[in-house]
Design a protein around this motif. Sequence first.
Motif, PDB file in Angstrom:
ATOM      1  N   UNK A   8       0.833  -1.208   0.000  1.00  0.00           N
ATOM      2  CA  UNK A   8       0.000   0.000   0.000  1.00  0.00           C
ATOM      3  C   UNK A   8       0.866   1.255   0.000  1.00  0.00           C
ATOM      4  N   UNK A   9       1.933   1.234   0.789  1.00  0.00           N
ATOM      5  CA  UNK A   9       2.849   2.378   0.824  1.00  0.00           C
ATOM      6  C   UNK A   9       3.442   2.649  -0.551  1.00  0.00           C
ATOM      7  N   UNK A  10       3.867   1.568  -1.223  1.00  0.00           N
ATOM      8  CA  UNK A  10       4.469   1.729  -2.547  1.00  0.00           C
ATOM      9  C   UNK A  10       3.463   2.253  -3.566  1.00  0.00           C
ATOM     10  N   UNK A  11       2.203   1.839  -3.434  1.00  0.00           N
ATOM     11  CA  UNK A  11       1.173   2.328  -4.347  1.00  0.00           C
ATOM     12  C   UNK A  11       0.941   3.830  -4.151  1.00  0.00           C
ATOM     13  N   UNK A  12       0.930   4.277  -2.906  1.00  0.00           N
ATOM     14  CA  UNK A  12       0.794   5.716  -2.654  1.00  0.00           C
ATOM     15  C   UNK A  12       1.983   6.482  -3.238  1.00  0.00           C
ATOM     16  N   UNK A  35      17.005   0.324   0.557  1.00  0.00           N
ATOM     17  CA  UNK A  35      16.493  -0.055  -0.760  1.00  0.00           C
ATOM     18  C   UNK A  35      16.334  -1.537  -0.959  1.00  0.00           C
ATOM     19  N   UNK A  36      16.188  -2.288   0.127  1.00  0.00           N
ATOM     20  CA  UNK A  36      16.081  -3.739   0.033  1.00  0.00           C
ATOM     21  C   UNK A  36      14.693  -4.215   0.448  1.00  0.00           C
ATOM     22  N   UNK A  37      14.206  -5.215  -0.248  1.00  0.00           N
ATOM     23  CA  UNK A  37      12.916  -5.821   0.093  1.00  0.00           C
ATOM     24  C   UNK A  37      13.134  -7.096   0.891  1.00  0.00           C
ATOM     25  N   UNK A  38      12.183  -7.437   1.737  1.00  0.00           N
ATOM     26  CA  UNK A  38      12.213  -8.680   2.498  1.00  0.00           C
ATOM     27  C   UNK A  38      10.960  -9.515   2.229  1.00  0.00           C
ATOM     28  N   UNK A  39      10.186  -9.111   1.213  1.00  0.00           N
ATOM     29  CA  UNK A  39       8.991  -9.848   0.804  1.00  0.00           C
ATOM     30  C   UNK A  39       9.197 -10.339  -0.616  1.00  0.00           C
ATOM     31  N   UNK A  40       8.985 -11.622  -0.840  1.00  0.00           N
ATOM     32  CA  UNK A  40       9.360 -12.271  -2.102  1.00  0.00           C
ATOM     33  C   UNK A  40       8.768 -11.586  -3.326  1.00  0.00           C
ATOM     34  N   UNK A  41       7.468 -11.255  -3.279  1.00  0.00           N
ATOM     35  CA  UNK A  41       6.830 -10.741  -4.483  1.00  0.00           C
ATOM     36  C   UNK A  41       6.977  -9.227  -4.631  1.00  0.00           C
ATOM     37  N   UNK A  42       7.740  -8.588  -3.757  1.00  0.00           N
ATOM     38  CA  UNK A  42       8.079  -7.172  -3.898  1.00  0.00           C
ATOM     39  C   UNK A  42       9.582  -7.074  -4.132  1.00  0.00           C
ATOM     40  N   UNK A  43       9.970  -6.470  -5.230  1.00  0.00           N
ATOM     41  CA  UNK A  43      11.386  -6.444  -5.595  1.00  0.00           C
ATOM     42  C   UNK A  43      12.118  -5.300  -4.896  1.00  0.00           C
ATOM     43  N   UNK A  44      13.414  -5.472  -4.738  1.00  0.00           N
ATOM     44  CA  UNK A  44      14.242  -4.391  -4.200  1.00  0.00           C
ATOM     45  C   UNK A  44      14.257  -3.203  -5.151  1.00  0.00           C
ATOM     46  N   UNK A  45      14.058  -3.478  -6.444  1.00  0.00           N
ATOM     47  CA  UNK A  45      13.976  -2.383  -7.407  1.00  0.00           C
ATOM     48  C   UNK A  45      12.776  -1.492  -7.107  1.00  0.00           C
TER      49      UNK A  45
END
Length: 421
Positions: A8-12, A35-45
């Motif tokens: 949700x944060x990324x969508x905002x 700049x790193x993700x810890x959730x599989x379906x969300x990329x660090x990009x």
Amino acid sequence: MGYVGLPLALQFVRSGTRVLGIDVDESKVDRLNGGQSYIKHISSEDIGEARRDQRFSATTDFSEIADVAAVIICVPTPLSKNRDPDISYVLDTGRAMAPHLRKGTLIALESTTYPGTTDENLRAVLEEGSGMVAGVDFHLAYSPEREDPGNPASKVGEVPKLVGGLTPACLELALAVYGRAVKNLVPVSSCRVAEAAKLLENIFRSVNIALVNELKIVYAAMGIDIWEVIAAAKTKPFGFMPFYPGPGLGGHCIPIDPFYLTWKAHEFECATRFIELAGEINTSMPGYVVERIAEALNDAKKPLNGSRILVLGLAYKPNVDDERESPSYRIMELLKRKGGEVFYHDPFVPVIGQTREHSEWAGTPSVEWNRETISGFDLVVISTAHTCINYAELAEWAACIVDTRNVMSEFQSSRGRIWKA
């Protein structure tokens, strides 16, 4: 900043809004700010893109709430050991943020909960801690999350979003805030209606899954394949919606949310027999799977006690790394209790982390996927059907397979004996 809050944060951010993410886990905050993700379906990009121009940052400091215009709460609402609702995460969050609220701020709760949580429980701690009045000094709303992790067709900004406000002014502001990020908003008359609607969505699934799980057992006793029955029934273009059986329910919604309503219903002296029966059936499914495992081993003249068993898939649904409430854990526990040597393979969960309910498995690694390893098990039970698994290799390598997801139907004539459960 978990499976609901982070997307949700990324969508905002993508919609042009500056976002501050708050989490009590300092390691998550450090990774996000790096700049790193810890959730599989969300990329660090995705995280890196959001971090550009300081559009997104994360912190553990609740005092920074004083600088924001809206706060969206996305925290867990689990069950206690006695299956009572545990809204402590919601209330503790409210207490932590209340001293830092400024007048005019919107607070929206997204966590699934029983009707009355927002306008009674959360409102009380916010008013007590801030010295302000909800609906007068600050705005309060409820807008349930509708996340579908692992489904690439489900996008946060495109899923219709329910919004209920404490007052008409609260609703108006909540619609304006969510309208920045979500295309289709569905206003309802109150926070309680929105809370109840979210419970209905999940109870509907729970009851129907319980129905097909029960029918699976009945039809299996009759020598009828439930999967073929469902495929036949869903050719009817009206009046039928297919639901599919499995080894039990997982995730943070379907196994938990219905019990929030059963608990609240007791306050009004109302029975919830359908919901409770569905819960009993779905909770019993791991036991049925273990019975089928014992039958399959017995047919191969092997006892369950001492057999090496691989559970394929630890996550609660395909193609995600979320293993919360996964029935795989219960299957593993039952097998171990009966003397089985239990292992698991899941490419999305390389090592089991620390969990509230299954701490004894913490640190257990996923076994490797190769012929030598897989052929070394007496039986493989498919609990979660990740699409990245090579099931043709499994059919070739495994001595015996118990399939709870109907992914091995095309390999029925293979060397390995395949059982459905």
